[in-house]
Design an enzyme around this catalytic site. Sequence first.
Site, short mmCIF file in Angstrom:
data_model
loop_
_atom_site.label_atom_id
_atom_site.label_comp_id
_atom_site.label_asym_id
_atom_site.label_seq_id
_atom_site.Cartn_x
_atom_site.Cartn_y
_atom_site.Cartn_z
CG ASP A 165 -1.67 1.32 1.35
OD1 ASP A 165 -2.49 1.62 0.45
OD2 ASP A 165 -1.41 2.07 2.30
CG ASP A 168 2.64 -0.34 5.16
OD1 ASP A 168 2.37 -0.64 3.98
OD2 ASP A 168 1.84 0.27 5.89
CE1 TYR A 324 -5.73 3.95 2.77
CE2 TYR A 324 -4.39 2.21 3.76
CZ TYR A 324 -4.50 3.34 2.96
OH TYR A 324 -3.39 3.87 2.35
CD GLU A 571 3.12 5.66 4.81
OE1 GLU A 571 3.34 4.43 4.78
OE2 GLU A 571 2.51 6.21 5.73
#
Length: 619
Positions: A165, A168, A324, A571
């Site tokens: 995703d 990570d 999420y 990120e």
Amino acid sequence: MFGRDPWGGPLEISHADSATDDDRSRNLNELDRSALLRQQLDETQQSWLLAGPGDVGKKKKKQIDLGCMVVSRKLFLWTVGTIVGVGVLVGFIMLIVKTIPHHHKPPPPPDQYTQALHKALMFFNAQRSGPIPKHNNVSWRGNSGMKDGFSDTSVKKNLVGGYYDAGDAIKFNFPMSFAMTMLSWSVIEYKAKYEAAGELDHVKEIIKWGTDYLLKTFNNSADTIDKVAAQVGVGDTSKGPGANDHYCWVRPEDIDYPRPVYECHGCSDLASEMAAALAAASIVFKDSKTYSDKLVHGARTLFKFGRAQRARYSPSGSDPSIFYNSTNYYDEFVWGGAWLYFATGNTSYLSLATTPGIAKHAGAFWGGPDYGVFSWDNKLTGSQVLLSRLRLFLSPGYPYEEILRTFHNQTGNIMCSYLPVFKSFNRTKGGLIQLNHGRPQPLQYVVNAAFLASVYADYLEAADTPGWYCGPNFYSTDVLRDFAKTQIDYILGNNPRKMSYVVGYGTKYPKHVHHRGASIPKNGVKYSCKGGWKWRDSKKPNPNTLIGAMVAGPDRHDGFKDVRTNYNYTEPTLAGNAGLVAALVSLSGVATGIDKNTIFSAVPPMFPTPPPPPAAWKP
């Protein structure tokens, strides 16, 4: 034989003159015809006949009989020589033209949006899980997650593949599916632009890598299912130290800790989003009938499951709810239903997507601060734009017209809310719209809005509509496109910090991206779970450049901290980059507009041909 001559002398009658009157008459006729033929000879033939022995050859040499006509020998030779000479000259000139090297004017360099598009697509190559293809072009990535699904004894199924995703190594299927839907949508609308940029095969390969994985997460050969794999890996660290994808800082290739699979038996939001992803992709791959049909079947099965087992995939306390969390599933019903209608032409899906009750539960009539914000969680705005397209080009009429007209009007209002004159959303001093109201990670919402504005402008122009109304005021489509450009330009470096927020684009961009694979060198050393922390906490730039990654973005004051440990700034995510790719391709190159018809390839005519009239009456 002698006879008496009436004039007084003997008359001799020979046998030669004993022919009958008929014979003499016949002879006279032949003589007459010969004389007539001689009279009809042309002058040239007569001249030949009258010429002396030495003149005949001379006359013949000056004339050439071509069968259909007689021409002067001199004129004939001059004409043939001219034709041959011109042919030789033309051939010589062509030989020179082909031999001499040409110095063509080089084509203009690609515009900034096309340049950024090349890089933004590369981010997906870096996020691949599973066996990495040889042409992946990310040298510091290798095979990883090769035991995903098999290592979880409660699942024991092949979940190898897909995409990580963000920074990570977790595979979150909810935002991954949304990313694939967005990429497919952009290909359906702008296939010609991808082709012109040389990226069509690349983006289709990216989509297929994702959809191949999504097909593994459920029984795609069945018509009815009772579960779906929603996530691979765990990120919750609130329960104390423990090896998982967020606690450890290691390269995906070096993971040796357990990677549990999270399955859901009631997940209307996830199943409907996955259905949307597969349905949209089936249109992209419509030329490959076997694969397209497989995608459509999977989409039908997932949507049926989502409608039957009503629940959110991220209940309170679950791992997905931390990262999420889905707030609703009715927006996915509209979104998934719309895409399934376009993929199949089955009006039952259109009926569901335009059901007023479902639209109401999705928030179509609520308003509120997040109204008009399109994201991995809320698909309502994207659905409204998508179904406005249907009304603009096909206008299906009753019984769909009422809600389609409502969605169309709401889409216009949302576009108005993006304009700075109405101040529906705040903006930073540098001009970045604050769709998430100053909360962190703003860019993923900005790129989605830029795409919707740009594609809606193209919809209006393709429908020969120069603009739209905001109350009493009329605005041209150029205003929408300008909004999209100013927001993307901000992301590419036209901001107070003069920094590009897309890694590898421009000369100044984030160097400390929050990303495990990019921050740890590929030096043959396998770092332990905590051994990799030194790379997480290092002040040095990442040893590997994560080309094309759009980071989370600046704060509401245009400030940005290029710090690896602060994921709210540095990120990147799949969903964010998918929106970026869609916005970039819509703005790139020449204004070719959208592909009006491909999305409707499976939709039957709205008004079928009437049956033939009955046969004439006979008594």
